[in-house]
Design an enzyme around this catalytic site. Structure first.
Site, PDB file in Angstrom:
ATOM      1  N   LYS A 128      24.416  51.885 -46.375  1.00 49.32           N
ATOM      2  CA  LYS A 128      24.782  52.500 -45.090  1.00 49.32           C
ATOM      3  C   LYS A 128      24.066  53.831 -45.009  1.00 49.32           C
ATOM      4  CE  LYS A 128      27.494  51.534 -41.575  1.00 49.32           C
ATOM      5  NZ  LYS A 128      28.023  50.239 -41.129  1.00 49.32           N
ATOM      6  N   ASP A 168      24.960  51.151 -35.873  1.00 48.16           N
ATOM      7  CA  ASP A 168      26.403  51.366 -36.053  1.00 48.16           C
ATOM      8  C   ASP A 168      26.775  52.340 -34.930  1.00 48.16           C
ATOM      9  OD1 ASP A 168      28.694  50.790 -38.174  1.00 48.16           O
ATOM     10  OD2 ASP A 168      28.915  52.883 -37.673  1.00 48.16           O
TER      11      ASP A 168
HETATM   12  P1  NDP Z   1      29.262  52.395 -30.381  1.00 48.13           P
HETATM   13  O1  NDP Z   1      28.614  53.678 -30.653  1.00 48.13           O
HETATM   14  O2  NDP Z   1      28.568  51.389 -29.531  1.00 48.13           O
HETATM   15  O3  NDP Z   1      30.702  52.616 -29.753  1.00 48.13           O
HETATM   16  C1  NDP Z   1      31.659  53.361 -30.419  1.00 48.13           C
HETATM   17  C2  NDP Z   1      32.900  53.467 -29.554  1.00 48.13           C
HETATM   18  O4  NDP Z   1      33.951  54.017 -30.330  1.00 48.13           O
HETATM   19  C3  NDP Z   1      32.712  54.393 -28.374  1.00 48.13           C
HETATM   20  O5  NDP Z   1      33.540  53.972 -27.334  1.00 48.13           O
HETATM   21  C4  NDP Z   1      33.174  55.726 -28.950  1.00 48.13           C
HETATM   22  O6  NDP Z   1      33.591  56.677 -27.970  1.00 48.13           O
HETATM   23  C5  NDP Z   1      34.328  55.297 -29.802  1.00 48.13           C
HETATM   24  N1  NDP Z   1      34.507  56.256 -30.904  1.00 48.13           N
HETATM   25  C6  NDP Z   1      33.614  56.546 -31.882  1.00 48.13           C
HETATM   26  N2  NDP Z   1      34.094  57.488 -32.695  1.00 48.13           N
HETATM   27  C7  NDP Z   1      35.314  57.784 -32.222  1.00 48.13           C
HETATM   28  C8  NDP Z   1      36.309  58.673 -32.632  1.00 48.13           C
HETATM   29  N3  NDP Z   1      36.136  59.461 -33.713  1.00 48.13           N
HETATM   30  N4  NDP Z   1      37.466  58.701 -31.918  1.00 48.13           N
HETATM   31  C9  NDP Z   1      37.634  57.896 -30.833  1.00 48.13           C
HETATM   32  N5  NDP Z   1      36.711  57.043 -30.388  1.00 48.13           N
HETATM   33  C10 NDP Z   1      35.585  56.979 -31.072  1.00 48.13           C
HETATM   34  O7  NDP Z   1      29.586  51.767 -31.822  1.00 48.13           O
HETATM   35  P2  NDP Z   1      29.902  50.263 -32.227  1.00 48.13           P
HETATM   36  O8  NDP Z   1      30.618  49.566 -31.131  1.00 48.13           O
HETATM   37  O9  NDP Z   1      28.663  49.671 -32.759  1.00 48.13           O
HETATM   38  O10 NDP Z   1      30.882  50.477 -33.472  1.00 48.13           O
HETATM   39  C11 NDP Z   1      32.289  50.520 -33.339  1.00 48.13           C
HETATM   40  C12 NDP Z   1      32.939  50.245 -34.682  1.00 48.13           C
HETATM   41  O11 NDP Z   1      32.546  48.942 -35.135  1.00 48.13           O
HETATM   42  C13 NDP Z   1      32.548  51.204 -35.816  1.00 48.13           C
HETATM   43  O12 NDP Z   1      33.677  51.357 -36.665  1.00 48.13           O
HETATM   44  C14 NDP Z   1      31.464  50.445 -36.557  1.00 48.13           C
HETATM   45  O13 NDP Z   1      31.369  50.865 -37.900  1.00 48.13           O
HETATM   46  C15 NDP Z   1      32.001  49.034 -36.454  1.00 48.13           C
HETATM   47  N6  NDP Z   1      31.031  47.963 -36.627  1.00 48.13           N
HETATM   48  C16 NDP Z   1      29.911  47.890 -35.852  1.00 48.13           C
HETATM   49  C17 NDP Z   1      29.022  46.853 -36.017  1.00 48.13           C
HETATM   50  C18 NDP Z   1      27.841  46.695 -35.146  1.00 48.13           C
HETATM   51  O14 NDP Z   1      27.144  45.682 -35.284  1.00 48.13           O
HETATM   52  N7  NDP Z   1      27.551  47.590 -34.233  1.00 48.13           N
HETATM   53  C19 NDP Z   1      29.231  45.835 -37.064  1.00 48.13           C
HETATM   54  C20 NDP Z   1      30.474  45.962 -37.768  1.00 48.13           C
HETATM   55  C21 NDP Z   1      31.319  46.994 -37.557  1.00 48.13           C
HETATM   56  P3  NDP Z   1      32.615  57.894 -27.562  1.00 48.13           P
HETATM   57  O15 NDP Z   1      31.480  57.240 -26.827  1.00 48.13           O
HETATM   58  O16 NDP Z   1      33.438  58.795 -26.741  1.00 48.13           O
HETATM   59  O17 NDP Z   1      32.156  58.522 -28.860  1.00 48.13           O
HETATM   60  O1  2IT Z   2      29.281  47.774 -40.266  1.00 46.48           O
HETATM   61  C1  2IT Z   2      28.414  46.894 -40.089  1.00 46.48           C
HETATM   62  O2  2IT Z   2      28.511  45.783 -40.613  1.00 46.48           O
HETATM   63  C2  2IT Z   2      27.272  47.209 -39.220  1.00 46.48           C
HETATM   64  N1  2IT Z   2      27.226  48.297 -38.659  1.00 46.48           N
HETATM   65  C3  2IT Z   2      26.170  46.213 -39.047  1.00 46.48           C
HETATM   66  C4  2IT Z   2      25.232  46.246 -40.217  1.00 46.48           C
HETATM   67  C5  2IT Z   2      23.982  45.417 -40.060  1.00 46.48           C
HETATM   68  O3  2IT Z   2      23.143  45.545 -40.958  1.00 46.48           O
HETATM   69  O4  2IT Z   2      23.828  44.660 -39.099  1.00 46.48           O
END
Ligand code: NDP
Ligand code: 2IT
Length: 455
Positions: A128, A168
Site C-alpha cells: 500500500k 484508493d
Molecule cells: P474515494 O476517494 O473515491 O471516495 C472516498 C469517500 O469516502 C468520499 O465520499 C469521501 O468523502 C469519504 N471519506 C474519505 N475519508 C473520509 C473521512 N475521514 N471521513 C468521512 N468520509 C470520508 O475512495 P474509494 O471509494 O476508492 O474508497 C473508499 C473506501 O474503500 C476506502 O476505505 C478504501 O480503502 C476502500 N477500498 C477501495 C477500493 C478501490 O478499489 N477503490 C478497494 C477496496 C477497498 P470526501 O470526498 O468528503 O473526502
Molecule cells: O484496498 C484495496 O484493495 C484497494 N484499494 C485496491 C487495490 C488494488 O490494487 O486494486
C-alpha cells in the site's frame, strides 16, 4: 490443547516497537486473535516465527514530494510505499492521497491487503502507499504536477513483476493516468505497472465497478446461506466515491432500496430511495464537478442533509431503519455505538466496502449477535481481484469482455465467501467471517513463507 506458542507475547512486542501506530495495531490485533488457534495446531509456524515476520514490512519507502501550485508556490508532501509481503506474488495494493495519511494508516492497509489478496485466489502479494497530499480543491494541473513528482521517486521501487499500485481514497482514473504517463516516460516502457488504467490504454472493463459490485455479491452470498436475496431490502451506504457509487448501482439493479450516501461533510437520507437517475447525478457531482453530497438535497428536495456534528459520539447515518449496511468511506467509521444503533434498527447484513470500517467493539457486537458480517478483507476484495485480472490481460496483451470479467469477479467473490465459511467451520467458529477470512488468508501466505526459506 496446550498453547505451544504465545501470540500475546508477539503482539506485545509489536506494540512496544510502534506504540503510536494505532490503526496498524488494531489490524494486527484482530488477525492475531483469529489465528491463535492456527498457531496452536501448526507448531511449525511458531518455530519459523511467521507472526514476527508477517508484521514487519519487507520494505518501507518514504520520500519527499515537492511540487508547485498554480501560483508558483512550492509545497512539500510525504510519499510512502509499504511493500509488506511478496510470498505469493508481486506487491499489490492501492495508493491513498488524503491529508490523514501516515505510516500507521498505510501499514494497516498494507497488512490487510496481504490477507485480502491471498483470499482472491490470484497470485498477488500485499502493499500500500500514498501521500498526505489533499487533492480536494486542487486544479487538474496541480494534481498532475503532484502525481509527476510522486512518480519521479516511486518508479524506482515498482514494476509490473515487482509492485503494482492502483487507486484508493483520493486516487482514481485521473491520478492513475498522470502516474502512468510519468512512469512510461521515465522507464520508456508501456507495461502493466499500475491497475485501474483507462479502457483505451490497458485498463480492464469492470475495474471501476469491481469493489462496489464485489461487496454486493459478497452480501448476496451471505444472504444465500439463509435462503434470502437483496431484493426489497433497505440499505444504508456511506461515502459517495468509487466504492459507494457502484455499490449503489448494483443494489438498485438487484431490487434493493438505498437511502443514504455521505462524504466528509455529512450525509443525505433519501427515504424514497436513490434511483438510477439520482445515482447518475451523484456520479457527475462527485467525479466531474467534484462537488459536495449536500448538493443532492438541494436538487432532490425529498432528501435531508445532515452535516457532521463532531460533538456527537455516533454517526446518525447508521441510525435509520434498514436491513443492510455497506460502509464504503473510511476506517473506523462505525464505532460501538453505531453498531448498537444498526442492530437496534434491524440491520442484520453488514458488508464492508471500506477497509476496517468497524472498531473492535463494533466487530464484537456483530459477531455476538450472529448477524451476516462480512469484514473488509473479504467483502471488498473484488477491487483488487479485478486489478489482478487487469494484470493478466496486460500480460497476455488481450482484453476480456465485460461479461467475462464480471463472471470471473462473481466466481472469485463466491470462492472468497466459501473460503471464509470453510475456514470458520474448520477452526470451530462457524458463521464467523472475521475468523474465516483471517485464517484462510493467513494460511496460504504462511505456507508460502515456509516454502521459501527465511526472509
Ligand atoms: P474515494 O476517494 O473515491 O471516495 C472516498 C469517500 O469516502 C468520499 O465520499 C469521501 O468523502 C469519504 N471519506 C474519505 N475519508 C473520509 C473521512 N475521514 N471521513 C468521512 N468520509 C470520508 O475512495 P474509494 O471509494 O476508492 O474508497 C473508499 C473506501 O474503500 C476506502 O476505505 C478504501 O480503502 C476502500 N477500498 C477501495 C477500493 C478501490 O478499489 N477503490 C478497494 C477496496 C477497498 P470526501 O470526498 O468528503 O473526502
Ligand atoms: O484496498 C484495496 O484493495 C484497494 N484499494 C485496491 C487495490 C488494488 O490494487 O486494486
Amino acid at each position: 490443547m496446550s498453547t505451544v506458542y504465545n501470540t500475546g507475547d508477539v503482539y506485545d512486542k509489536v506494540v512496544s516497537r510502534d506504540p503510536d501506530q494505532k490503526e496498524f495495531l488494531q489490524a494486527v490485533h484482530e488477525v492475531f486473535e483469529s489465528v491463535k488457534v492456527v498457531m496452536d495446531r501448526n507448531p511449525e509456524y511458531g518455530k519459523a516465527k511467521i507472526l514476527e515476520r508477517i508484521v514487519e514490512p519487507e520494505r518501507v519507502v518514504s520520500f519527499r514530494v515537492a511540487w508547485t501550485d498554480d501560483r508558483g508556490e512550492i509545497h512539500v508532501n510525504r510519499g510512502f510505499r509499504i511493500q509488506m509481503n511478496s510470498a505469493i506474488g508481486p506487491y499489490k495494493g492501492g495508493l491513498r492521497f488524503h491529508p490523514s495519511v501516515n505510516l500507521s494508516i498505510l501499514k494497516f492497509l498494507a497488512f490487510e491487503q496481504v490477507f485480502k489478496n491471498s483470499l482472491t485466489t490470484l497470485p498477488m502479494g500485499g502493499g500500500k502507499g500514498g501521500s498526505d497530499f489533499d487533492p480536494k480543491g486542487k486544479s487538474d494541473a496541480e494534481v498532475m504536477r503532484f502525481c509527476q513528482s510522486f512518480m519521479m521517486e516511486l518508479h524506482k521501487y515498482i514494476g509490473p513483476d515487482t509492485d503494482v499500485p492502483a487507486g484508493d481514497i483520493g486516487v482514481g482514473g485521473r491520478e492513475i493516468g498522470y502516474l502512468f504517463g510519468t512512469y512510461k516516460r521515465l522507464k520508456n516502457e508501456f507495461s502493466g505497472v499500475l491497475t485501474g488504467k483507462s479502457l483505451n490504454w490497458g485498463g480492464s472493463l469492470i475495474r471501476p465497478e469491481a469493489t462496489g459490485y464485489g461487496s454486493v455479491y459478497f452480501a448476496s452470498e451471505m444472504l444465500a446461506t439463509r435462503n434470502e436475496t437483496l431484493a426489497g431490502k433497505t440499505c444504508l451506504v456511506s461515502g459517495s466515491g468509487n466504492v459507494s457509487q457502484y455499490t449503489v448501482q448494483k443494489l438498485i439493479e438487484l431490487g434493493a432500496k438505498v437511502v443514504t450516501l455521505s462524504d466528509s461533510s455529512g450525509y443525505i437520507y433519501d427515504e424514497s430511495g436513490i434511483t438510477a437517475e439520482k445515482l447518475k447525478y451523484v456520479m457527475t457531482l462527485k467525479n466531474i464537478k467534484r462537488g459536495r453530497i449536500s448538493e443532492y438535497s438541494e436538487k432532490y428536495r425529498e432528501a435531508v442533509f445532515t452535516p457532521v456534528d463532531s460533538s456527537k459520539d455516533y454517526n446518525p447515518l447508521w441510525d435509520h431503519k434498514a436491513d443492510c449496511a455497506f460502509p464504503s468511506a473510511t476506517q473506523n467509521e462505525i464505532n460501538g455505538k453505531d453498531a448498537q444503533n444498526l442492530l437496534k434498527n434491524g440491520v442484520y447484513v453488514v458488508s464492508e466496502g471500506s477497509n476496517m470500517p468497524t472498531t473492535p467493539d463494533g466487530v464484537d457486537l456483530f459477531i455476538d449477535k450472529k448477524i451476516l458480517y462480512g469484514p473488509g478483507k473479504a467483502a471488498n476484495a473484488g477491487g483488487v481481484s479485478v486489478s489482478g485480472l487487469e494484470m493478466s490481460q496486460n500480460s497476455m496483451r488481450l482484453k476480456w469482455s465485460r461479461e467475462e470479467v464480471d463472471n470471473k469477479l462473481r466466481q472469485i467473490m463466491k470462492s472468497i465467501h466459501k473460503s471464509c465459511v470453510d475456514a470458520s467451520e474448520e477452526y470451530g467458529t462457524p458463521g464467523n467471517y472475521v475468523n474465516g477470512a483471517n485464517i484462510a488468508g493467513f494460511v496460504k501466505v504462511a505456507d508460502a513463507m515456509l516454502d521459501q526459506g527465511l526472509f
